[in-house]
Design an enzyme around this catalytic site. Structure first.
Site, mmCIF file in Angstrom:
data_model
loop_
_atom_site.group_PDB
_atom_site.id
_atom_site.type_symbol
_atom_site.label_atom_id
_atom_site.label_comp_id
_atom_site.label_asym_id
_atom_site.label_seq_id
_atom_site.Cartn_x
_atom_site.Cartn_y
_atom_site.Cartn_z
ATOM 1 N N ASP B 161 0.780 -1.001 -0.202
ATOM 2 C CA ASP B 161 0.190 0.015 0.004
ATOM 3 C C ASP B 161 0.768 1.310 0.001
ATOM 4 O OD1 ASP B 161 -2.280 1.647 0.323
ATOM 5 O OD2 ASP B 161 -2.261 1.669 2.365
ATOM 6 N N ASN B 180 -1.641 -10.488 -4.960
ATOM 7 C CA ASN B 180 -1.244 -11.995 -5.301
ATOM 8 C C ASN B 180 -0.047 -12.526 -4.423
ATOM 9 O OD1 ASN B 180 -3.524 -13.041 -7.032
ATOM 10 N ND2 ASN B 180 -2.582 -11.682 -8.365
ATOM 11 N N LYS B 182 2.552 -14.940 -3.999
ATOM 12 C CA LYS B 182 3.234 -15.979 -4.658
ATOM 13 C C LYS B 182 3.919 -16.943 -3.892
ATOM 14 C CE LYS B 182 2.341 -14.262 -8.866
ATOM 15 N NZ LYS B 182 1.283 -14.984 -9.837
ATOM 16 N N ARG B 203 -9.439 11.546 -11.611
ATOM 17 C CA ARG B 203 -8.796 11.431 -10.259
ATOM 18 C C ARG B 203 -8.552 9.941 -9.872
ATOM 19 N NH1 ARG B 203 -13.489 13.442 -6.670
ATOM 20 N NH2 ARG B 203 -11.946 12.910 -4.968
ATOM 21 N N LYS B 204 -8.643 8.846 -10.821
ATOM 22 C CA LYS B 204 -8.219 7.605 -10.640
ATOM 23 C C LYS B 204 -6.794 7.441 -11.028
ATOM 24 C CE LYS B 204 -12.873 5.590 -11.257
ATOM 25 N NZ LYS B 204 -13.653 4.784 -11.880
#
Lengths: 237, 237
Positions: B161, B180, B182, B203-204
């Protein structure tokens, strides 16, 4: 080495792996106990109220403890460390010949139980085995801040991982986490994480959860998880 | 209140929000400095080597510091807290009239800087602005344990994050994380998180990253993230 590892994992498997860092099954409310004569650590159960718990958290805890009385729900205890033997079994399973013996490892403890009371993760999980679901009551303390005044997304992801894992009923590893953060969670507030097992395909467990405010009016997050059951016949290395 | 909040967020915006808990821009290597005469806290920059850093981490740090010399890369400093004014602006923006003044909040600090040296998250992020990507060097300490001997999935999610967020160059919130896992990461080892901005739509911000061993031979995790730029003209409440 593999044989002893396998035996160890079978033992872990038998415990259904549902208690984080759990040295052994325990349903009582004793805050601490000694397990093995060779162990110096007294294992304290951290999934019990302490003075940092807010009124909301205590109230919800009491409500769920009442639900436990008829056996339909159970409170899952939570420890900082597993027993020495279980820890060694896991390390051997995952790290095999690459097993390291760094001095730092002696300090190892469960991530979510590393803060002092009230500063970090305060939580308790209740499980309904028949319905294959759990409810996690979580109060994120001031050391879990992200944007000022708000819980860090990583702290929320951590609790979601733990909440989903508590539904698995076995020794598992997280393979996928997919989290939609709908609204930010105010720091030091209490949230309720409802998790359930949606599907089982071989060793794959498909789970989902949502994170809501105590009054259920605010949906903070939704998530899905894919967990893989560990195969006690095989080492991962 | 909204106006002052907006002004505050504009200021945060201008700082490009790229430094976690950052009180102000700082590219030097001073470990500590005082910002405002009214502030009692001296802000220490935690993204610098300390005695707990392994040889691998120090070596990589030195390599990237060399890359910084021609200005193509920069090291992002990291602080436990933002300045008081910025903190208040954020709280007002997100919590509005529901702003609480619990005593616990006074202790609030960045989640990933809450452990003592070496026990938790040891990391530093380097950014290449032209290429819109970052490299995060991360050593997860013994207090970040999940399964014995391994890094907790939640700790990995937290660093993912943060690493993705470091690519955004603005005041943002995480909307989605899809990870994911692994292979499990051995506790106390060093991993390298390569993150990049893939796409910008209004804004994305769409981002992705991978987590590898220092020798790049082991792929531990892959992840995508959707982050939303905060609108300084609007309060979220």
């Amino acid at each position: 080495m593999l044989r002893s590892c396998t035996a160890g994992l079978r033992s872990i498997w038998a415990l259904r792996g549902r208690r984080e860092g759990a040295p052994r099954l325990s349903m009582d409310l004793q805050p601490a106990r000694r397990l093995f004569s060779t162990e110096k650590v007294i294992h304290k159960d951290w999934a019990l109220p302490n003075p940092s718990w807010s009124k909301d958290l205590k109230l919800l805890f009491d409500q769920f403890m009442k639900k436990c009385e008829d056996g339909s729900w159970e409170r899952l205890p939570s420890y900082k460390r597993r027993s020495t033997q279980e820890s060694e079994d896991f390390k051997t399973y995952f790290l095999g010949s690459a097993l390291q013996t760094q001095s730092l490892w002696k300090k190892a403890q469960l991530f979510t139980r590393g803060f002092e009371d009230g500063l970090g993760f305060e939580y308790v999980i209740f499980k309904n085995n028949d319905e294959k679901r759990t409810v996690c009551l979580f109060q994120g303390g001031p050391y879990l801040q992200g944007v000022p005044g708000l819980l860090h997304g990583g702290a929320m992801a951590t609790m979601i991982d733990i909440a989903l894992g508590s539904c698995t009923g076995g020794a598992v590893m997280t393979a996928n986490l997919n989290i939609n953060f709908k609204r930010p969670v105010p720091l030091c507030s209490v949230v309720v994480i409802n998790s359930q097992l949606d599907k089982l395909e071989g060793r794959k467990l498909f789970l989902s959860c949502n994170v809501r405010s105590v009054d259920e009016k605010t949906l903070y997050s939704e998530a899905t998880g894919l967990f893989i059951k560990l195969d006690p016949e095989k080492s991962s290395t």
